[in-house]
Design a protein around this motif. Sequence first.
Motif, PDB file in Angstrom:
ATOM      1  N   TYR A  40      63.297  34.413 -27.074  1.00 46.07           N
ATOM      2  CA  TYR A  40      62.000  35.219 -26.868  1.00 46.07           C
ATOM      3  C   TYR A  40      61.105  34.235 -26.453  1.00 46.07           C
ATOM      4  CZ  TYR A  40      63.752  39.095 -29.540  1.00 46.07           C
ATOM      5  OH  TYR A  40      64.603  40.370 -30.037  1.00 46.07           O
ATOM      6  N   SER A  41      60.276  34.710 -25.497  1.00 44.28           N
ATOM      7  CA  SER A  41      59.496  33.743 -24.968  1.00 44.28           C
ATOM      8  C   SER A  41      58.409  33.515 -25.973  1.00 44.28           C
ATOM      9  CB  SER A  41      58.455  34.558 -23.623  1.00 44.28           C
ATOM     10  OG  SER A  41      57.888  35.627 -24.112  1.00 44.28           O
ATOM     11  N   SER A  42      57.814  32.259 -25.909  1.00 38.55           N
ATOM     12  CA  SER A  42      56.956  31.920 -27.119  1.00 38.55           C
ATOM     13  C   SER A  42      55.382  31.378 -26.332  1.00 38.55           C
ATOM     14  CB  SER A  42      57.561  30.465 -27.589  1.00 38.55           C
ATOM     15  OG  SER A  42      58.843  30.871 -28.205  1.00 38.55           O
ATOM     16  N   GLU A  43      54.637  31.254 -27.384  1.00 37.72           N
ATOM     17  CA  GLU A  43      53.261  30.816 -26.852  1.00 37.72           C
ATOM     18  C   GLU A  43      53.000  29.705 -27.661  1.00 37.72           C
ATOM     19  OE1 GLU A  43      49.956  33.722 -28.522  1.00 37.72           O
ATOM     20  OE2 GLU A  43      51.636  35.073 -27.708  1.00 37.72           O
ATOM     21  N   THR A  44      51.892  29.132 -27.314  1.00 36.30           N
ATOM     22  CA  THR A  44      51.179  27.823 -28.052  1.00 36.30           C
ATOM     23  C   THR A  44      49.785  28.388 -28.488  1.00 36.30           C
ATOM     24  OG1 THR A  44      52.677  26.315 -26.735  1.00 36.30           O
ATOM     25  CG2 THR A  44      50.703  25.378 -27.966  1.00 36.30           C
ATOM     26  N   TYR A  63      53.593  26.559 -32.068  1.00 38.01           N
ATOM     27  CA  TYR A  63      54.529  27.176 -30.965  1.00 38.01           C
ATOM     28  C   TYR A  63      55.431  28.048 -31.692  1.00 38.01           C
ATOM     29  CZ  TYR A  63      57.853  27.005 -27.250  1.00 38.01           C
ATOM     30  OH  TYR A  63      58.388  27.620 -26.153  1.00 38.01           O
ATOM     31  N   GLY A  64      55.108  29.350 -31.182  1.00 36.88           N
ATOM     32  CA  GLY A  64      55.894  30.406 -31.774  1.00 36.88           C
ATOM     33  C   GLY A  64      56.164  31.689 -30.943  1.00 36.88           C
ATOM     34  N   VAL A  65      56.718  32.643 -31.838  1.00 38.67           N
ATOM     35  CA  VAL A  65      56.935  33.954 -31.023  1.00 38.67           C
ATOM     36  C   VAL A  65      55.825  35.032 -31.366  1.00 38.67           C
ATOM     37  CG1 VAL A  65      58.459  35.781 -30.780  1.00 38.67           C
ATOM     38  CG2 VAL A  65      59.352  33.622 -31.140  1.00 38.67           C
ATOM     39  N   HIS A  66      55.206  35.770 -30.427  1.00 45.76           N
ATOM     40  CA  HIS A  66      54.244  36.587 -30.812  1.00 45.76           C
ATOM     41  C   HIS A  66      54.620  37.548 -31.513  1.00 45.76           C
ATOM     42  CE1 HIS A  66      51.388  39.692 -29.621  1.00 45.76           C
ATOM     43  NE2 HIS A  66      50.548  38.564 -29.625  1.00 45.76           N
ATOM     44  N   ALA A 107      54.946  30.955 -36.169  1.00 43.39           N
ATOM     45  CA  ALA A 107      55.105  29.653 -35.620  1.00 43.39           C
ATOM     46  C   ALA A 107      56.555  28.836 -35.974  1.00 43.39           C
ATOM     47  CB  ALA A 107      54.068  28.847 -35.996  1.00 43.39           C
ATOM     48  N   LEU A 108      57.152  28.335 -35.153  1.00 44.71           N
ATOM     49  CA  LEU A 108      58.329  27.565 -35.392  1.00 44.71           C
ATOM     50  C   LEU A 108      58.346  26.151 -35.072  1.00 44.71           C
ATOM     51  CD1 LEU A 108      60.614  30.338 -33.383  1.00 44.71           C
ATOM     52  CD2 LEU A 108      60.082  30.313 -35.980  1.00 44.71           C
ATOM     53  N   GLU A 109      57.174  25.893 -34.566  1.00 43.23           N
ATOM     54  CA  GLU A 109      56.825  24.318 -34.348  1.00 43.23           C
ATOM     55  C   GLU A 109      55.492  24.049 -34.501  1.00 43.23           C
ATOM     56  OE1 GLU A 109      58.152  23.184 -30.276  1.00 43.23           O
ATOM     57  OE2 GLU A 109      60.256  23.956 -30.465  1.00 43.23           O
ATOM     58  N   LEU A 110      55.229  22.739 -34.897  1.00 46.96           N
ATOM     59  CA  LEU A 110      54.090  22.151 -35.114  1.00 46.96           C
ATOM     60  C   LEU A 110      53.919  20.849 -34.245  1.00 46.96           C
ATOM     61  CD1 LEU A 110      51.038  22.106 -36.401  1.00 46.96           C
ATOM     62  CD2 LEU A 110      52.138  21.234 -38.529  1.00 46.96           C
ATOM     63  N   ASP A 111      52.934  20.606 -33.396  1.00 44.20           N
ATOM     64  CA  ASP A 111      52.696  19.524 -32.442  1.00 44.20           C
ATOM     65  C   ASP A 111      54.033  19.075 -31.858  1.00 44.20           C
ATOM     66  OD1 ASP A 111      50.006  19.880 -33.219  1.00 44.20           O
ATOM     67  OD2 ASP A 111      50.160  18.418 -34.852  1.00 44.20           O
ATOM     68  N   GLY A 112      54.910  20.061 -31.310  1.00 43.17           N
ATOM     69  CA  GLY A 112      55.870  19.757 -30.503  1.00 43.17           C
ATOM     70  C   GLY A 112      57.280  19.297 -31.296  1.00 43.17           C
ATOM     71  N   GLU A 113      57.115  19.629 -32.625  1.00 41.75           N
ATOM     72  CA  GLU A 113      58.225  19.210 -33.310  1.00 41.75           C
ATOM     73  C   GLU A 113      58.623  20.680 -34.174  1.00 41.75           C
ATOM     74  OE1 GLU A 113      59.965  16.383 -33.535  1.00 41.75           O
ATOM     75  OE2 GLU A 113      58.590  15.423 -32.106  1.00 41.75           O
ATOM     76  N   PRO A 114      59.974  20.710 -34.659  1.00 38.40           N
ATOM     77  CA  PRO A 114      60.249  22.035 -35.487  1.00 38.40           C
ATOM     78  C   PRO A 114      59.445  21.973 -36.741  1.00 38.40           C
ATOM     79  CG  PRO A 114      62.322  20.977 -34.751  1.00 38.40           C
ATOM     80  CD  PRO A 114      61.374  20.149 -34.250  1.00 38.40           C
TER      81      PRO A 114
END
Length: 167
Positions: A40-44, A63-66, A107-114
């Motif tokens: 899926y497209s993600s957003e920050t 960073y994650g999926v709406h 959110a699946l990432e925080l500050d560019g990391e998983p």
Amino acid sequence: MNDLKPHGVPEDVDPAEWTLRISGTVDRSVRFTLDDLASYSSETAADDFACAERWVAEGLSWYGVHVGTLLEHSEPTAESEYGLVRAMDGEYACSFPLARLSDSILALELDGEPLPVEHGGPARLVPLDDDRDCWESIKWVSEIVIDESPFTDADTAKQLALSRIEM
């Protein structure tokens, strides 16, 4: 990495076994894996995270999926107005009006990391509205239950969260 404070990870949280289930007053119950979400497209969403414990983690980038995108796959009934988001630990949950929940990100990432498990990984709900409270940012999200009626205080862990805070 960031100033977000980690908390103990409950024994019931096993990131290797993670899935997200959406059920309730929906036309289709659905289940997502991390691999599914990657398609899926993600957003920050970048913002400060202020905790009721009186600390602030500045400039976090989630960073994650709406969530609204995921809810569309379950096709909530026209009468559905609320969502209860549950954590993997089996205790923690929070209720939201469906429109507000839809505007949040998973959110699946925080500050560019998983997203690390101590910060709620593999998936954490991040409400994006200005009226959010820190206890609404559900760690280890594993289920969203949709309903036509509001959930009761007994269904949500607001008091549990606030009881853990030492003022």
